[in-house]
Design a protein around this motif. Structure first.
Motif, PDB file in Angstrom:
ATOM      1  N   THR A 152       0.834  -1.202   0.000  1.00  0.00           N
ATOM      2  CA  THR A 152       0.000   0.000   0.000  1.00  0.00           C
ATOM      3  C   THR A 152       0.867   1.250   0.000  1.00  0.00           C
ATOM      4  OG1 THR A 152      -1.771  -1.162   1.182  1.00  0.00           O
ATOM      5  CG2 THR A 152      -1.816   1.251   1.233  1.00  0.00           C
ATOM      6  N   ALA A 153       1.894   1.266   0.851  1.00  0.00           N
ATOM      7  CA  ALA A 153       2.812   2.410   0.916  1.00  0.00           C
ATOM      8  C   ALA A 153       3.541   2.592  -0.411  1.00  0.00           C
ATOM      9  CB  ALA A 153       3.811   2.229   2.055  1.00  0.00           C
ATOM     10  N   GLY A 187      -0.018   4.998  -7.452  1.00  0.00           N
ATOM     11  CA  GLY A 187      -0.837   3.940  -8.040  1.00  0.00           C
ATOM     12  C   GLY A 187      -0.271   3.259  -9.262  1.00  0.00           C
ATOM     13  N   VAL A 188       0.825   3.792  -9.824  1.00  0.00           N
ATOM     14  CA  VAL A 188       1.413   3.195 -11.033  1.00  0.00           C
ATOM     15  C   VAL A 188       2.841   2.761 -10.700  1.00  0.00           C
ATOM     16  CG1 VAL A 188       2.002   3.527 -13.463  1.00  0.00           C
ATOM     17  CG2 VAL A 188       0.012   4.700 -12.491  1.00  0.00           C
ATOM     18  N   ILE A 229      10.773  -3.683  -6.445  1.00  0.00           N
ATOM     19  CA  ILE A 229      10.404  -3.075  -5.170  1.00  0.00           C
ATOM     20  C   ILE A 229      10.359  -4.148  -4.091  1.00  0.00           C
ATOM     21  CG2 ILE A 229       8.538  -1.887  -3.939  1.00  0.00           C
ATOM     22  CD1 ILE A 229       7.766  -0.710  -6.722  1.00  0.00           C
ATOM     23  N   LEU A 230      10.919  -3.828  -2.928  1.00  0.00           N
ATOM     24  CA  LEU A 230      10.858  -4.706  -1.771  1.00  0.00           C
ATOM     25  C   LEU A 230       9.843  -4.181  -0.766  1.00  0.00           C
ATOM     26  CD1 LEU A 230      14.614  -5.375  -0.895  1.00  0.00           C
ATOM     27  CD2 LEU A 230      12.971  -7.024  -1.795  1.00  0.00           C
ATOM     28  N   VAL A 231       9.140  -5.098  -0.101  1.00  0.00           N
ATOM     29  CA  VAL A 231       8.227  -4.712   0.984  1.00  0.00           C
ATOM     30  C   VAL A 231       8.480  -5.644   2.164  1.00  0.00           C
ATOM     31  CG1 VAL A 231       6.437  -3.701  -0.477  1.00  0.00           C
ATOM     32  CG2 VAL A 231       6.363  -6.152   0.051  1.00  0.00           C
ATOM     33  N   PHE A 285       1.979 -13.356  -2.981  1.00  0.00           N
ATOM     34  CA  PHE A 285       1.326 -13.087  -4.262  1.00  0.00           C
ATOM     35  C   PHE A 285       1.285 -11.585  -4.550  1.00  0.00           C
ATOM     36  CE2 PHE A 285      -0.643 -17.098  -2.764  1.00  0.00           C
ATOM     37  CZ  PHE A 285      -0.181 -17.925  -3.771  1.00  0.00           C
ATOM     38  N   LEU A 286       2.439 -10.956  -4.454  1.00  0.00           N
ATOM     39  CA  LEU A 286       2.542  -9.523  -4.710  1.00  0.00           C
ATOM     40  C   LEU A 286       2.520  -9.243  -6.209  1.00  0.00           C
ATOM     41  CD1 LEU A 286       5.321  -8.831  -2.074  1.00  0.00           C
ATOM     42  CD2 LEU A 286       2.983  -7.951  -1.978  1.00  0.00           C
ATOM     43  N   PRO A 287       2.288  -7.981  -6.600  1.00  0.00           N
ATOM     44  CA  PRO A 287       2.312  -7.646  -8.032  1.00  0.00           C
ATOM     45  C   PRO A 287       3.677  -7.947  -8.674  1.00  0.00           C
ATOM     46  CG  PRO A 287       1.337  -5.864  -6.737  1.00  0.00           C
ATOM     47  CD  PRO A 287       1.914  -6.837  -5.755  1.00  0.00           C
TER      48      PRO A 287
END
Length: 199
Positions: free
Chosen positions: A8-9, A16-17, A24-26, A32-34
């Motif tokens: 989300t962050a 949003g794009v 990108i790391l989270v 099941f991330l994008p």
């Protein structure tokens, strides 16, 4: 490589794009991330263990179950695993539900109490297991490589964590946060991380 607390962050930061030229790391352990977005857990496996399995979802009728057991029905986003007239598990389907791809399986004992949950990832193997005690409270979380080797164990009772490499204990941590920061520190030796968590 950018690092965010959660997807989300990251989406808010990029309005949003998500960029097509950036990985990108989270911190969250969502399997099941994008596309081009990775959990630190998944990226740690890629960097430290050389995991680079192709993406392949598991369709629920092909889940491995003990000989003689059956997979029955499919309703309410789940299918049943049955043996000798008892429900021994539920196969949960992830969105989009019409595809029938597995998210996780809740395994039950003969009294039909949940004793273990197996979580699948986008490479189609069980990458995390949560074990419950006799009163169905979550006690232990184990993370696995694609070959089934345990590389991380978290004790839910006291919040401690243990890191393994090739079956050898390589780190003990007093909290999950401490363990996650160690994963980030180890990854930063291999890749350049632009930490955006506190911005």
């Amino acid at each position: 490589m950018y690092l965010f607390q959660n997807q989300t962050a990251a989406k808010e930061y990029f309005q949003g794009v998500l960029p097509e030229d950036q990985e990108i790391l989270v911190m969250e352990d969502d399997p099941f991330l994008p596309v081009r977005m990775y959990s630190i857990y998944e990226y740690y496996l890629r960097q430290i263990f050389g995991e680079n399995e192709p993406y392949r979802d598991i369709y629920f009728p092909f889940v491995q179950i003990p000989d003689g057991w059956q997979i029955r029905g499919y309703a309410d986003r789940r299918a049943k695993i049955c043996n000798e007239g008892k429900v021994r598990g539920y196969i949960w389907i992830r969105q989009p539900y019409e595809n029938g791809f597995v998210s996780h399986i809740d395994w039950q004992d003969k009294e039909e109490r949940k004793v273990q949950t197996d979580f699948y990832n986008r490479c189609g193997y069980v990458w995390k297991k949560i074990y419950a005690d006799e009163i169905c409270q979550e006690k232990l979380i184990s993370y696995y490589t694609h070959t089934g080797s345990e590389w991380l164990l978290i004790n839910q009772s006291n919040g401690t964590a243990m890191l393994y490499e090739q079956g050898r204990l390589t780190g003990c941590f007093g909290s999950i946060r401490e363990m996650e920061e160690e994963l980030v520190r180890i990854l930063s030796r291999h890749i350049q991380i632009d930490d955006r968590r506190d911005r």
